[in-house]
Structure formats: structure tokens, C-alpha cells
Motif scaffolding. Structure first.
Motif, PDB file in Angstrom:
ATOM      1  N   LYS A  71      28.320   6.858  75.025  1.00  0.00           N
ATOM      2  CA  LYS A  71      28.817   6.745  76.398  1.00  0.00           C
ATOM      3  C   LYS A  71      27.880   7.441  77.393  1.00  0.00           C
ATOM      4  CE  LYS A  71      33.089   6.949  74.287  1.00  0.00           C
ATOM      5  NZ  LYS A  71      34.200   7.846  73.971  1.00  0.00           N
ATOM      6  N   ASP A 102      34.663  12.475  77.679  1.00  0.00           N
ATOM      7  CA  ASP A 102      34.795  11.164  78.317  1.00  0.00           C
ATOM      8  C   ASP A 102      35.081  11.301  79.806  1.00  0.00           C
ATOM      9  OD1 ASP A 102      34.402   9.980  75.915  1.00  0.00           O
ATOM     10  OD2 ASP A 102      36.482   9.378  75.591  1.00  0.00           O
ATOM     11  N   LEU A 143      32.671   8.454  81.311  1.00  0.00           N
ATOM     12  CA  LEU A 143      33.265   7.160  81.679  1.00  0.00           C
ATOM     13  C   LEU A 143      33.285   6.936  83.192  1.00  0.00           C
ATOM     14  CD1 LEU A 143      36.027   6.658  78.952  1.00  0.00           C
ATOM     15  CD2 LEU A 143      33.707   5.723  79.075  1.00  0.00           C
TER      16      LEU A 143
END
Ligand SMILES: [Zn+2]
Length: 257
Positions: free
Chosen positions: A183, A125, A129
Motif C-alpha cells: 500500500k 493503513d 490508504l
């Protein structure tokens, strides 16, 4: 386009490749990517600055640690070469521009994703992100995609991969696509726009089933084959799309519409 800038791009590319190796090694271990300096994972000796020259040091040391003679993985010079080459291609294609900066960032994140997911089966992440946010912010500066297209890219990337994950679980009764892939797709949408997401999905599924099929044919360990990560294929698809995507899409539209 001038020669001095080109040489600078190559040198910076090699240095960023060297830094990428540090990231590939440390991010999955959740270690700082800035401190301490590089050391040999086998004998723990610090790597001297003159042994840390991208590609050259590997050749001079003949692929072994100066102190303990442990083999240095071929991945190190390979990542340095790939980073410098792809950044140089991006510079030749986009010139010194925001488009070059955005795609340069994406190239580095794709190289990190490729090797980290291949080895550890995770897409951190900490890469994706901030990537979604950065891709969206860069859309205000680049010539393509537009801000709206970048937003649509995030939605289409996230939505389609979420759907694929749900369907995959229903059909195969196991997790076929992880949250990391979703993601990553959102990040790719942010950087490249929604049409390119479709293209990337097409390319990566094709490559994935091709390599997966071959692995199934030649591998004795079936369990291993079942868990081939999808991230590396997405990364490859993204690299193809970032150079050829816009031309492929406009050729497609011209032919069929
Ligand atoms: Zn060593």
C-alpha cells in the motif's frame, strides 16, 4: 522566493514536526491525534505550552521532563528538525506551489512511516490508504506526475510489490514484504509517478541490503536482523526520489535512449 515566506515555512515546519511526534506516538496505539494535549508518558503531567517549543524546549530542558526528569527521546527534536529541514528544501526547490504542497504532504507521511515502521513494524493503513487517494487527486493540480502517470504509479507500485511479496514467500517460505509495504508503494506511485517507483525500489533495495548486511555482520541477535522492516528504506528512497528523481530519470533516458 521571499524571506518572510521562507521563515514562515521553517516555523510551520517545526510545528508540523512537533505534531508528527504526536502522530508517531499515538497512531500505532490507535489513539486520537488531536485530544488530549501532550503529556509525559512517564509521570502523566501535561506538557506546558512553553515546554512544547520545537527543538528549543528540548535544549532548555536538557532532554528531560520538567516534572519527573525522565529522559525525552532524542527522536523528538530529531523529527522536528528533519520535518522543518525537508519542508524548507522542498519550498526552495518548488516554490509556493501545488508541487510544494503535494511533496510537503509526502515528506510528513514518509517521516511518520519511517519512525512508526522502525519501532512497531507496521505501516498503518490510516496513512497509506488516504495517501493513495490524495496523491491521485493532487495529480490534477501538480506539474508532475500527470494524472495518467499517477494512475500508472499506483498500478506499478502495487503490482511490483505484490509480485515481490509473492516471490519472497515462495523463495524464503516466510513473509518478506507485508501488505503495508504494498500500500505504501501504491501511495508513492500516486504521488511521484511510475518511473520514480522503479527508482525508489532500486534505492531502497540497495540501502536495505547494505544495512541488512551490516546488521548481520555486527549483530549477535540474528532473529532481530531477519525482521528488519522495509518501510524505512522505502521512505528514504521516496525522499531521494522526490528531490532528485525527475533529474535522475531524464539523465538516464538521455544517456541510454
Ligand atoms: Zn514526566
Amino acid at each position: 522566493m521571499n524571506t518572510v515566506t521562507l521563515i514562515l515555512v521553517i516555523i510551520v515546519g517545526l510545528a508540523l514536526g512537533s505534531f508528527s511526534n504526536v502522530c508517531i506516538y499515538r497512531i500505532p496505539k490507535k489513539k486520537s491525534i488531536l485530544f488530549p494535549n501532550s503529556f509525559c508518558p512517564q509521570c502523566g503531567k501535561r506538557i506546558r505550552f512553553y515546554d512544547n517549543i520545537p527543538i528549543l524546549s528540548y535544549l532548555i530542558l536538557r532532554g528531560r521532563c520538567r516534572d519527573c526528569k525522565t529522559k525525552i527521546p532524542l527522536q523528538y527534536p530529531l523529527v522536528e528538525f528533519l520535518t522543518a529541514t525537508l519542508l524548507t528544501l522542498a519550498y526552495l526547490r518548488f516554490g509556493l506551489s501545488w508541487d510544494f504542497a503535494a511533496r510537503g504532504i509526502l515528506i510528513i507521511v514518509m517521516i511518520l512511516t519511517f519512525f512508526i515502521d522502525l519501532k512497531h513494524r507496521i505501516i498503518p493503513d490510516t496513512l497509506t490508504l488516504p495517501g493513495v487517494a490524495l496523491g491521485f487527486l493532487m495529480s490534477f493540480l501538480v506539474s508532475s506526475p500527470s494524472v495518467l502517470n499517477s494512475l500508472l504509479g499506483i498500478a506499478v507500485g502495487g503490482g511490483m510489490f505484490y509480485l515481490a511479496a509473492v516471490l519472497g514467500e515462495l523463495l524464503f517460505k516466510k513473509e518478506s514484504m507485508g501488505g503495508g509495504d504494498i500500500k505504501l508503494a501504491m501511495m508513492l506511485g500516486a504521488f511521484l509517478g511510475w518511473q520514480n517507483i522503479l527508482l525508489i525500489l532500486l534505492i531502497s533495495s540497495f540501502l536495505g541490503s547494505l544495512i541488512g548486511g551490516l546488521a548481520l555482520l555486527f549483530s549477535k541477535d540474528v532473529k532481530q536482523t531477519r525482521t528488519i522492516p522495509f518501510g524505512p528504506f522505502l521512505a528514504l528512497g521516496a525522499i531521494v526520489a522526490m528531490f532528485l528523481g525527475d533529474s535522475i530519470i531524464s539523465a538516464y533516458l538521455k544517456t541510454f535512449f
